[in-house]
Scaffold this motif. Structure first.
Motif, PDB file in Angstrom:
ATOM      1  N   ARG A  11     -28.382 -10.272  42.413  1.00 39.88           N
ATOM      2  CA  ARG A  11     -29.147  -9.720  43.534  1.00 39.88           C
ATOM      3  C   ARG A  11     -30.441  -9.170  42.966  1.00 39.88           C
ATOM      4  O   ARG A  11     -30.535  -8.863  41.771  1.00 39.88           O
ATOM      5  CB  ARG A  11     -28.376  -8.622  44.267  1.00 39.88           C
ATOM      6  CG  ARG A  11     -28.314  -7.278  43.539  1.00 39.88           C
ATOM      7  CD  ARG A  11     -27.784  -6.212  44.489  1.00 39.88           C
ATOM      8  NE  ARG A  11     -27.790  -4.870  43.944  1.00 39.88           N
ATOM      9  CZ  ARG A  11     -28.803  -3.998  44.067  1.00 39.88           C
ATOM     10  NH1 ARG A  11     -29.933  -4.344  44.676  1.00 39.88           N
ATOM     11  NH2 ARG A  11     -28.691  -2.780  43.575  1.00 39.88           N
ATOM     12  N   TRP A  68     -48.356  -4.470  47.701  1.00 37.04           N
ATOM     13  CA  TRP A  68     -47.230  -5.388  47.632  1.00 37.04           C
ATOM     14  C   TRP A  68     -45.913  -4.730  47.281  1.00 37.04           C
ATOM     15  O   TRP A  68     -44.858  -5.187  47.675  1.00 37.04           O
ATOM     16  CB  TRP A  68     -47.558  -6.483  46.604  1.00 37.04           C
ATOM     17  CG  TRP A  68     -46.882  -7.750  46.932  1.00 37.04           C
ATOM     18  CD1 TRP A  68     -45.910  -8.373  46.208  1.00 37.04           C
ATOM     19  CD2 TRP A  68     -47.095  -8.561  48.082  1.00 37.04           C
ATOM     20  NE1 TRP A  68     -45.526  -9.512  46.835  1.00 37.04           N
ATOM     21  CE2 TRP A  68     -46.224  -9.652  47.989  1.00 37.04           C
ATOM     22  CE3 TRP A  68     -47.934  -8.462  49.190  1.00 37.04           C
ATOM     23  CZ2 TRP A  68     -46.167 -10.648  48.958  1.00 37.04           C
ATOM     24  CZ3 TRP A  68     -47.875  -9.441  50.156  1.00 37.04           C
ATOM     25  CH2 TRP A  68     -47.017 -10.521  50.028  1.00 37.04           C
ATOM     26  N   TRP A  77     -40.617   0.498  41.616  1.00 33.78           N
ATOM     27  CA  TRP A  77     -40.115  -0.814  41.189  1.00 33.78           C
ATOM     28  C   TRP A  77     -40.873  -1.282  39.938  1.00 33.78           C
ATOM     29  O   TRP A  77     -40.396  -1.168  38.817  1.00 33.78           O
ATOM     30  CB  TRP A  77     -40.258  -1.808  42.347  1.00 33.78           C
ATOM     31  CG  TRP A  77     -39.909  -3.236  42.031  1.00 33.78           C
ATOM     32  CD1 TRP A  77     -39.399  -3.724  40.857  1.00 33.78           C
ATOM     33  CD2 TRP A  77     -40.032  -4.346  42.904  1.00 33.78           C
ATOM     34  NE1 TRP A  77     -39.202  -5.084  40.951  1.00 33.78           N
ATOM     35  CE2 TRP A  77     -39.577  -5.491  42.191  1.00 33.78           C
ATOM     36  CE3 TRP A  77     -40.474  -4.505  44.213  1.00 33.78           C
ATOM     37  CZ2 TRP A  77     -39.568  -6.764  42.756  1.00 33.78           C
ATOM     38  CZ3 TRP A  77     -40.462  -5.773  44.770  1.00 33.78           C
ATOM     39  CH2 TRP A  77     -40.017  -6.898  44.057  1.00 33.78           C
ATOM     40  N   LEU A 141     -37.623  -9.974  41.747  1.00 33.48           N
ATOM     41  CA  LEU A 141     -38.658 -11.007  41.874  1.00 33.48           C
ATOM     42  C   LEU A 141     -39.675 -10.579  42.916  1.00 33.48           C
ATOM     43  O   LEU A 141     -39.303 -10.152  44.009  1.00 33.48           O
ATOM     44  CB  LEU A 141     -38.002 -12.313  42.320  1.00 33.48           C
ATOM     45  CG  LEU A 141     -38.906 -13.522  42.508  1.00 33.48           C
ATOM     46  CD1 LEU A 141     -39.425 -13.992  41.166  1.00 33.48           C
ATOM     47  CD2 LEU A 141     -38.135 -14.651  43.160  1.00 33.48           C
ATOM     48  N   SER A 142     -40.937 -10.677  42.551  1.00 35.69           N
ATOM     49  CA  SER A 142     -41.995 -10.372  43.522  1.00 35.69           C
ATOM     50  C   SER A 142     -42.933 -11.554  43.627  1.00 35.69           C
ATOM     51  O   SER A 142     -43.279 -12.171  42.609  1.00 35.69           O
ATOM     52  CB  SER A 142     -42.779  -9.137  43.062  1.00 35.69           C
ATOM     53  OG  SER A 142     -43.913  -8.959  43.908  1.00 35.69           O
ATOM     54  N   GLY A 143     -43.362 -11.833  44.829  1.00 33.51           N
ATOM     55  CA  GLY A 143     -44.453 -12.773  45.010  1.00 33.51           C
ATOM     56  C   GLY A 143     -45.741 -12.151  44.486  1.00 33.51           C
ATOM     57  O   GLY A 143     -45.836 -10.933  44.327  1.00 33.51           O
ATOM     58  N   SER A 184     -34.531  -7.668  53.390  1.00 34.90           N
ATOM     59  CA  SER A 184     -33.815  -8.524  54.333  1.00 34.90           C
ATOM     60  C   SER A 184     -32.340  -8.683  53.978  1.00 34.90           C
ATOM     61  O   SER A 184     -31.519  -9.003  54.827  1.00 34.90           O
ATOM     62  CB  SER A 184     -34.504  -9.885  54.451  1.00 34.90           C
ATOM     63  OG  SER A 184     -35.119 -10.248  53.263  1.00 34.90           O
ATOM     64  N   ARG A 190     -26.165 -13.195  55.322  1.00 36.86           N
ATOM     65  CA  ARG A 190     -26.397 -14.489  54.660  1.00 36.86           C
ATOM     66  C   ARG A 190     -26.131 -15.598  55.672  1.00 36.86           C
ATOM     67  O   ARG A 190     -25.208 -15.506  56.480  1.00 36.86           O
ATOM     68  CB  ARG A 190     -25.486 -14.663  53.453  1.00 36.86           C
ATOM     69  CG  ARG A 190     -25.932 -13.799  52.299  1.00 36.86           C
ATOM     70  CD  ARG A 190     -25.474 -14.241  50.933  1.00 36.86           C
ATOM     71  NE  ARG A 190     -25.822 -13.193  49.989  1.00 36.86           N
ATOM     72  CZ  ARG A 190     -26.969 -13.149  49.292  1.00 36.86           C
ATOM     73  NH1 ARG A 190     -27.850 -14.126  49.378  1.00 36.86           N
ATOM     74  NH2 ARG A 190     -27.232 -12.140  48.493  1.00 36.86           N
TER      75      ARG A 190
HETATM   76  C1  LIG Z   1     -40.093 -17.052  45.961  1.00 38.96           C
HETATM   77  C2  LIG Z   1     -39.581 -15.658  46.222  1.00 38.96           C
HETATM   78  C3  LIG Z   1     -40.474 -14.630  46.472  1.00 38.96           C
HETATM   79  C4  LIG Z   1     -40.003 -13.335  46.687  1.00 38.96           C
HETATM   80  N1  LIG Z   1     -40.922 -12.343  46.869  1.00 38.96           N
HETATM   81  C5  LIG Z   1     -40.482 -11.085  47.030  1.00 38.96           C
HETATM   82  C6  LIG Z   1     -41.416 -10.028  47.166  1.00 38.96           C
HETATM   83  O1  LIG Z   1     -42.634 -10.228  47.111  1.00 38.96           O
HETATM   84  N2  LIG Z   1     -40.939  -8.792  47.340  1.00 38.96           N
HETATM   85  C7  LIG Z   1     -39.608  -8.528  47.375  1.00 38.96           C
HETATM   86  O2  LIG Z   1     -39.224  -7.372  47.513  1.00 38.96           O
HETATM   87  N3  LIG Z   1     -38.676  -9.521  47.226  1.00 38.96           N
HETATM   88  C8  LIG Z   1     -39.086 -10.781  47.059  1.00 38.96           C
HETATM   89  N4  LIG Z   1     -38.175 -11.794  46.899  1.00 38.96           N
HETATM   90  C9  LIG Z   1     -36.736 -11.481  46.890  1.00 38.96           C
HETATM   91  C10 LIG Z   1     -36.056 -11.801  48.216  1.00 38.96           C
HETATM   92  O3  LIG Z   1     -36.469 -10.887  49.193  1.00 38.96           O
HETATM   93  C11 LIG Z   1     -34.554 -11.771  47.992  1.00 38.96           C
HETATM   94  O4  LIG Z   1     -34.169 -12.790  47.107  1.00 38.96           O
HETATM   95  C12 LIG Z   1     -33.792 -11.926  49.308  1.00 38.96           C
HETATM   96  O5  LIG Z   1     -34.070 -10.830  50.167  1.00 38.96           O
HETATM   97  C13 LIG Z   1     -32.284 -12.007  49.098  1.00 38.96           C
HETATM   98  O6  LIG Z   1     -31.823 -10.875  48.422  1.00 38.96           O
HETATM   99  P1  LIG Z   1     -31.027 -11.014  47.034  1.00 38.96           P
HETATM  100  O7  LIG Z   1     -31.848 -11.899  46.140  1.00 38.96           O
HETATM  101  O8  LIG Z   1     -30.916  -9.613  46.524  1.00 38.96           O
HETATM  102  O9  LIG Z   1     -29.711 -11.631  47.341  1.00 38.96           O
HETATM  103  C14 LIG Z   1     -38.618 -13.078  46.680  1.00 38.96           C
HETATM  104  C15 LIG Z   1     -37.727 -14.118  46.436  1.00 38.96           C
HETATM  105  C16 LIG Z   1     -38.202 -15.382  46.194  1.00 38.96           C
HETATM  106  C17 LIG Z   1     -37.204 -16.487  45.903  1.00 38.96           C
END
Ligand SMILES: Cc1cc2nc3c(=O)[nH]c(=O)nc-3n(C[C@H](O)[C@H](O)[C@H](O)COP(=O)(O)O)c2cc1C
Length: 202
Positions: A11, A68, A77, A141-143, A184, A190
């Motif tokens: 996660r 962001w 974070w 992970l952050s965009g 989310s 899911r």
């Molecule tokens: C390509 C990509 C970009 C994402 N960008 C962000 C982001 O900018 N900020 C953030 O808080 N989470 C980001 N996420 C994480 C997703 O929000 C997260 O994977 C999703 O809510 C599901 O939660 P989990 O990975 O904890 O199961 C990103 C995930 C992916 C795959």
């Protein structure tokens, strides 16, 4: 760690304890990129690993200014992560590879329906996320918005032919209930397996 144990722990973690991560551990995690699949074995994935304080502060500053990450009331974070990895891709590696004789379609480069350089960056970042857990750590992970990516390119001297795809943060997990409440993951279930996975016919 067995994959069956590891996957349920996967996660996004958005807050970390202050301890640093030993260099050898960071190396094992980031060098998993060499085992990532890549289209045509193009190996277009590139990582920029940032562990020094000034570099991490710069990433936090640039993404924070872009609005962001870490709105004030949530757990810090990027500021708390001892390891930042910019996951990047070099698109030209794919064109160079797919112009080689064994990959040409007639005299032309194949026009794939999706850009494989981004597909492969996704595969690489997934390895980082899983390898971090395998080492007893956590990852997020952050965009990276376009303007922030250009600022980071300038700050870190990232080559013009390399595109930043995402930022992965790694460290020892600290509780991040505030983030969990607003992301989310908490607000949406899911997607049901029957919707995400079809069998035999759409
Ligand atoms: C390509 C990509 C970009 C994402 N960008 C962000 C982001 O900018 N900020 C953030 O808080 N989470 C980001 N996420 C994480 C997703 O929000 C997260 O994977 C999703 O809510 C599901 O939660 P989990 O990975 O904890 O199961 C990103 C995930 C992916 C795959």
């Amino acid at each position: 760690m067995e994959f069956k144990e590891l996957l349920p722990r996967r996660r996004m973690v958005r807050h970390y304890r202050p301890e640093s991560v030993p260099l050898q551990v960071v190396q094992r995690i980031v060098e998993t990129v060499r085992r990532a699949p890549s289209a045509g074995y193009s190996q277009g994935q590139r990582l920029l690993v940032v562990t020094e304080e000034a570099g991490r502060a710069e990433i936090a500053r640039v993404l924070g200014a872009a609005g962001w990450t870490s709105p004030g009331e949530l757990e810090p974070w990027l500021e708390s992560a001892p390891v930042h990895v910019l996951v990047c891709t070099r698109e030209d590696d794919y064109h160079e590879r797919y112009l080689q004789p064994d990959k040409l379609a007639g005299a032309e480069e194949i026009d794939w329906p999706v850009p494989f350089w981004f597909v492969d960056a996704g595969a690489a970042l997934m390895l980082l996320l899983l390898a971090a857990i395998d080492e007893g750590l956590a990852a997020g992970l952050s965009g990276v918005p376009r303007d922030a990516a250009e600022e980071l390119r300038a700050s870190f001297g990232i080559a013009e032919d390399v595109t930043i795809v995402a930022l992965v943060t790694i460290g020892r997990a600290a509780p991040d209930p505030g983030w969990s409440a607003v992301t989310s993951r908490r607000t949406q279930p899911r997607r049901a397996a029957q919707e995400a996975v079809r069998w035999e016919r759409w």
